[in-house]
Design an enzyme around this catalytic site. Structure first.
Site, short mmCIF file in Angstrom:
data_model
loop_
_atom_site.label_atom_id
_atom_site.label_comp_id
_atom_site.label_asym_id
_atom_site.label_seq_id
_atom_site.Cartn_x
_atom_site.Cartn_y
_atom_site.Cartn_z
CD GLN A 39 -31.06 23.76 0.98
OE1 GLN A 39 -31.34 24.11 2.11
NE2 GLN A 39 -30.60 24.62 0.10
CG ASP A 66 -31.30 34.33 6.69
OD1 ASP A 66 -31.64 35.10 5.74
OD2 ASP A 66 -32.10 33.60 7.30
CB THR A 81 -32.20 25.63 6.54
OG1 THR A 81 -30.84 25.15 6.50
CG2 THR A 81 -32.61 26.06 5.15
N1 SAM Z 1 -35.73 32.31 7.10
C1 SAM Z 1 -35.30 30.93 6.94
C2 SAM Z 1 -35.43 30.19 8.23
O1 SAM Z 1 -35.71 30.83 9.25
O2 SAM Z 1 -35.26 28.95 8.24
C3 SAM Z 1 -33.91 30.88 6.36
C4 SAM Z 1 -33.91 31.42 4.99
S1 SAM Z 1 -32.57 31.18 3.91
C5 SAM Z 1 -33.46 30.70 2.50
C6 SAM Z 1 -31.76 29.70 4.44
C7 SAM Z 1 -30.56 29.48 3.54
O3 SAM Z 1 -29.58 28.70 4.21
C8 SAM Z 1 -30.87 28.71 2.23
O4 SAM Z 1 -30.65 29.58 1.14
C9 SAM Z 1 -29.87 27.54 2.23
O5 SAM Z 1 -29.37 27.25 0.95
C10 SAM Z 1 -28.80 28.09 3.16
N2 SAM Z 1 -27.92 27.08 3.76
C11 SAM Z 1 -28.25 25.92 4.36
N3 SAM Z 1 -27.13 25.28 4.79
C12 SAM Z 1 -26.06 26.08 4.44
C13 SAM Z 1 -24.65 25.98 4.62
N4 SAM Z 1 -24.10 24.92 5.24
N5 SAM Z 1 -23.88 26.99 4.16
C14 SAM Z 1 -24.43 28.08 3.54
N6 SAM Z 1 -25.77 28.22 3.34
C15 SAM Z 1 -26.57 27.23 3.80
#
Ligand code: SAM
Length: 283
Positions: free
Chosen positions: A30, A154, A156
């Site tokens: 990312q 939670d 993306t």
């Molecule tokens: N508050 C944010 C929003 O509303 O978009 C989300 C926050 S959090 C930082 C999103 C997290 O999802 C990131 O740390 C990212 O690395 C994780 N992520 C994305 N795809 C993923 C997957 N397939 N498995 C696990 N984590 C994932």
């Protein structure tokens, strides 16, 4: 002054002044940026979309965690898929008797959030009750045989690595990881500009669970109005929990909050008509 320009939704842009770039790197998954803004403090973005900010993260994470935990009433094991900034983990750590597993795909998000936005995780990553796993959440729920009382997705938005966290198969695998009476909560975007995500999640979750709905909170750094949390469980009583019961549990838990109250909890499920219509509209 550099401008951070979020073009997550077509036709809509959110511009934030970049007072200072704290960190910027394309991880192998990312495009990660952390910058300072006079209104929101430090801001984390992934692939050009605001993820969390120091100033308003409490709203997003308190509502993500305390609504399902206090509605359920007997949570001892919680799973976070995503949540690499540690905000959801921090809220869960407020409960003495909850063991947390957190599965995020990108170690860099965790490391940089700890280093540059420590107030968001508030030490959660150093808490022995937190079991942090770096993996794809989609694969994790396919392969694990463990069960949890609450699963907090939670993620993306449904682009890039987060896309798999909105599929029917993923939701079915999450259901397989729920103990009886368990609850799944999703980050389901801003209905006014993400109607199709809302409806798609609603339809997919409704194929699997008896009680599916959404609850709302306005997150100042998410453009387009209130955001929706997806709610899915087979235990229909959870959403009927009384105010007095919620107050009892909230006081008993002895947790400090700045946004969540039992009254806000119940009110958050009152969907305005235009959002109700999004869920029933015949295409
Ligand atoms: N508050 C944010 C929003 O509303 O978009 C989300 C926050 S959090 C930082 C999103 C997290 O999802 C990131 O740390 C990212 O690395 C994780 N992520 C994305 N795809 C993923 C997957 N397939 N498995 C696990 N984590 C994932």
């Amino acid at each position: 002054m550099e401008l951070f320009d979020e073009g997550l939704h077509s036709g809509v842009n959110l511009a934030l002044n970049v007072e200072k770039v704290v960190y910027r790197e394309k991880t192998d998954l990312q495009d990660l940026m952390i910058f300072e803004n006079s209104q929101f403090g430090r801001v984390m973005s992934l692939d050009g979309a605001v993820q969390t900010t120091e100033k308003d993260e409490f709203i997003y994470h308190e509502m993500f965690v305390h609504v399902p935990v206090l509605a359920h009433g007997k949570v001892s094991r919680a799973l976070i898929i995503g949540g690499g900034d540690g905000g959801a983990a921090r809220q869960l750590m407020k409960y003495k008797n909850i063991a947390v597993t957190m599965v995020d795909i990108d170690r860099t998000v965790v490391e940089l959030s700890k280093k540059y936005m420590p107030s968001v995780s508030g030490g959660a990553f150093d808490d022995p009750r937190l079991n942090l796993i770096i993996a794809d959440g989609c694969k994790f729920v396919q392969e694990t045989d463990e069960k949890w009382d609450v699963i907090i997705i939670d993620s993306t938005d449904p682009h890039g690595p987060g896309e798999v966290l909105y599929t029917q198969e993923f939701y079915a695998d999450c259901k397989g990881c729920l103990s009886s009476g368990g609850i799944i909560i999703t980050q389901n975007g801003v209905p006014f500009v993400q109607e199709s995500e809302l409806r798609t999640s609603y339809d997919r979750l409704s194929n699997l669970f008896k009680d599916v709905s959404f609850y709302l909170a306005a997150i100042p750094s998410y453009v387009g109005g209130v955001m929706a949390y997806g709610w899915a469980t087979d235990e229909q009583d959870h959403r009927k929990v009384s105010l007095s019961r919620l107050v009892e549990r909230y006081v008993e838990a002895g947790i400090a909050t700045d946004y969540y109250t039992p009254e806000v909890h119940l009110a958050a499920f009152a969907l305005p008509l235009h959002i109700q219509k999004m869920l029933t509209r015949e295409d």
